[in-house]
Write a protein that holds these residues in place. Structure first.
Motif, PDB file in Angstrom:
ATOM      1  N   UNK A 216       0.865  -1.179   0.000  1.00 15.86           N
ATOM      2  CA  UNK A 216       0.000   0.000   0.000  1.00 15.86           C
ATOM      3  C   UNK A 216       0.900   1.227   0.000  1.00 15.86           C
ATOM      4  N   UNK A 217       0.702   2.073  -0.991  1.00 12.39           N
ATOM      5  CA  UNK A 217       1.536   3.253  -1.182  1.00 12.39           C
ATOM      6  C   UNK A 217       0.675   4.498  -1.032  1.00 12.39           C
ATOM      7  N   UNK A 218       1.173   5.456  -0.272  1.00 15.02           N
ATOM      8  CA  UNK A 218       0.471   6.724  -0.073  1.00 15.02           C
ATOM      9  C   UNK A 218       0.874   7.678  -1.197  1.00 15.02           C
ATOM     10  N   UNK A 219      -0.122   8.223  -1.904  1.00 18.49           N
ATOM     11  CA  UNK A 219       0.149   9.175  -2.978  1.00 18.49           C
ATOM     12  C   UNK A 219      -0.548  10.490  -2.653  1.00 18.49           C
ATOM     13  N   UNK A 220       0.250  11.550  -2.525  1.00 15.15           N
ATOM     14  CA  UNK A 220      -0.314  12.869  -2.245  1.00 15.15           C
ATOM     15  C   UNK A 220      -1.067  13.369  -3.469  1.00 15.15           C
TER      16      UNK A 220
END
Length: 181
Positions: free
Chosen positions: A58-62
């Motif tokens: 799971x990757x956080x993308x602004x």
């Protein structure tokens, strides 16, 4: 009165700025002058296979890189405290004046889960309704078209049937990711 303002940061420093702001608010005991501090983002799930096993990352993308949104009472003291946080480059201004961001605009940018929606007004009129034809303007389905099947107003999302490789599949999207045709 608390209102939303935005500051720009050095690239990749958004989370650090948020943590430093929260620590400064605690240290200076000015909790009554500040509300929420938000970095609009989405969590993207990437699934791959490694040595025969399924790996989910799971990757956080602004959604708005280099910006942090602060709910605060703007005065000389709070402005000075925020501007002196390491990583903050400046308040976002129109001309030379710092303007508050309307709650309706913030409601469209922030996540709509139940625990976060408490102090933001719900949107009364939506620009999209069931049955509308839409074009996806960002994300993995960029430039695909579809038909809105369900509106999830409280979450700020919709489900659309999108034709991919000759098959119609349901796709869940944020309102900001689509435009009505």
């Amino acid at each position: 009165m608390l209102a939303w303002y935005s500051v720009s940061t050095f690239s990749g420093q958004e989370l650090k700025v948020k943590l430093l702001l929260e620590a400064m608010i605690e240290r200076e005991q000015v909790q009554d002058l500040f509300g929420r501090i938000e970095i609009p983002h989405v969590n993207e799930e990437h699934i791959s296979t490694k040595k025969g096993k399924r790996v989910v990352k799971i990757e956080r993308r602004n959604l708005m890189p280099t910006y942090v949104f602060i709910q605060m009472e703007l005065n000389d003291r709070t402005r000075h405290l925020v501007q002196n946080i390491q990583g903050v480059t400046k308040f976002v201004t129109i001309g030379t004046k710092i303007h508050a961001i309307p709650d309706e605009e913030m409601a469209a940018m922030l996540p709509r889960d139940n625990e976060l929606a408490g102090d933001l007004p719900m949107l009364d009129t939506l620009p999209i309704k069931e049955g509308d034809s839409i074009r996806i303007k960002e994300g993995p389905f960029n430039d695909y078209t579809g038909v809105v099947g369900e509106i999830m107003k409280e979450r700020g999302k919709l489900k659309a049937m999108v034709e991919i490789f000759g098959r119609s599949i349901p796709v869940e999207l944020n309102f900001s990711e689509v435009e009505v045709l």
